[in-house]
Design a protein around this motif. Structure first.
Motif, mmCIF file in Angstrom:
data_model
loop_
_atom_site.group_PDB
_atom_site.id
_atom_site.type_symbol
_atom_site.label_atom_id
_atom_site.label_comp_id
_atom_site.label_asym_id
_atom_site.label_seq_id
_atom_site.Cartn_x
_atom_site.Cartn_y
_atom_site.Cartn_z
ATOM 1 N N ASP A 7 0.841 -1.209 0.000
ATOM 2 C CA ASP A 7 0.000 0.000 0.000
ATOM 3 C C ASP A 7 0.874 1.256 0.000
ATOM 4 O OD1 ASP A 7 -2.411 -1.372 -0.072
ATOM 5 O OD2 ASP A 7 -2.701 -1.294 2.105
ATOM 6 N N GLU A 8 1.926 1.261 0.838
ATOM 7 C CA GLU A 8 2.848 2.407 0.868
ATOM 8 C C GLU A 8 3.584 2.568 -0.456
ATOM 9 O OE1 GLU A 8 4.800 3.070 5.077
ATOM 10 O OE2 GLU A 8 4.669 0.913 4.636
ATOM 11 N N VAL A 9 4.021 1.459 -1.030
ATOM 12 C CA VAL A 9 4.724 1.508 -2.321
ATOM 13 C C VAL A 9 3.799 2.100 -3.384
ATOM 14 C CG1 VAL A 9 5.763 0.114 -4.162
ATOM 15 C CG2 VAL A 9 6.294 -0.387 -1.770
ATOM 16 N N THR A 10 2.558 1.658 -3.389
ATOM 17 C CA THR A 10 1.590 2.185 -4.361
ATOM 18 C C THR A 10 1.422 3.685 -4.187
ATOM 19 O OG1 THR A 10 0.386 0.091 -4.427
ATOM 20 C CG2 THR A 10 -0.786 2.048 -5.183
ATOM 21 N N GLN A 11 1.195 4.134 -2.961
ATOM 22 C CA GLN A 11 0.940 5.555 -2.693
ATOM 23 C C GLN A 11 2.169 6.433 -2.919
ATOM 24 O OE1 GLN A 11 -0.551 5.470 1.303
ATOM 25 N NE2 GLN A 11 -2.383 4.321 0.737
ATOM 26 N N GLN A 12 3.358 5.948 -2.551
ATOM 27 C CA GLN A 12 4.563 6.769 -2.614
ATOM 28 C C GLN A 12 5.314 6.689 -3.947
ATOM 29 O OE1 GLN A 12 6.873 5.580 0.816
ATOM 30 N NE2 GLN A 12 5.219 6.104 2.230
ATOM 31 N N SER A 13 5.254 5.547 -4.614
ATOM 32 C CA SER A 13 6.066 5.369 -5.816
ATOM 33 C C SER A 13 5.272 5.163 -7.100
ATOM 34 C CB SER A 13 7.016 4.184 -5.631
ATOM 35 O OG SER A 13 7.870 4.423 -4.538
ATOM 36 N N TYR A 14 4.033 4.743 -6.985
ATOM 37 C CA TYR A 14 3.235 4.453 -8.175
ATOM 38 C C TYR A 14 1.870 5.131 -8.143
ATOM 39 C CZ TYR A 14 6.755 0.846 -8.982
ATOM 40 O OH TYR A 14 7.934 0.177 -9.196
ATOM 41 N N ALA A 15 1.773 6.261 -7.481
ATOM 42 C CA ALA A 15 0.496 6.957 -7.325
ATOM 43 C C ALA A 15 -0.125 7.355 -8.665
ATOM 44 C CB ALA A 15 0.661 8.183 -6.434
#
Length: 178
Positions: A128-136
């Motif tokens: 979830d963090e990777v999605t929000q921070q790197s692939y938003a």
């Protein structure tokens, strides 16, 4: 269509390397420039891969392959210019770890030489963090089946996120060059 400059992968940028045998990586003497083929391209051409030289050059330059990268050419023993030409790469990241990138080049396609690559990276945070921070900027498509989340970057780019261990995430960016 050009590769997306290893978009969203924290890959470090430095000089250039190439493998001059099918298994062992070797450091190049000089980095590639816009006017010279990349050392990986030269190594593949020296081993008989000619029709995909332009595409190999495009991909390794766009990914930022450097002398800090490990490269293994996995070429067939015969008819190298008539068969798939796979590369395996280890690229240092700004996270202090390495990314694994697998690229495959296919000669004699409608576009001259087809290519695709998968960039695999472990993130020490949740998917979830990777999605929000790197692939938003990518569109959430949902789950592939049970555990793997799929993100959409357009017709040629997909990112797959797989939970790893307790709180980690593995991203697999897949790009196809049509």
């Amino acid at each position: 269509m050009a590769p997306s400059q290893a978009q969203n992968l924290p890959v470090a940028e430095t000089a250039t390397s190439a493998a001059t045998s099918q298994a062992a990586p070797q450091t190049a003497a000089q980095p590639a420039t816009a006017s010279r083929p990349h050392p990986v391209t030269l190594a593949a051409a020296q081993q008989g891969v000619l029709s995909c030289s332009g595409r190999i050059n495009q991909v390794v330059n766009a990914l930022g392959v450097t002398d800090k990268s490990g490269v293994a050419l996995m070429l067939p023993p015969l008819q190298q210019d008539q068969r798939l030409a796979p590369l395996a790469l280890e690229m240092p990241t700004t996270l202090g770890s390495s990314a694994y990138i697998s690229a495959t080049f296919a000669p004699n396609q409608a576009n001259g030489c087809g290519a695709s690559y998968d960039a695999v990276l472990y993130w020490p945070k949740s998917c979830d963090e990777v999605t929000q921070q790197s692939y938003a900027a990518l569109k959430l498509l949902g789950r592939l089946k049970k555990d793997i989340v799929m993100l959409d970057g357009g017709a040629s780019i997909k990112v797959f996120l797989l939970p790893a261990g307790t709180g980690g995430c593995i991203s697999i960016k897949r790009e196809v060059l049509f």
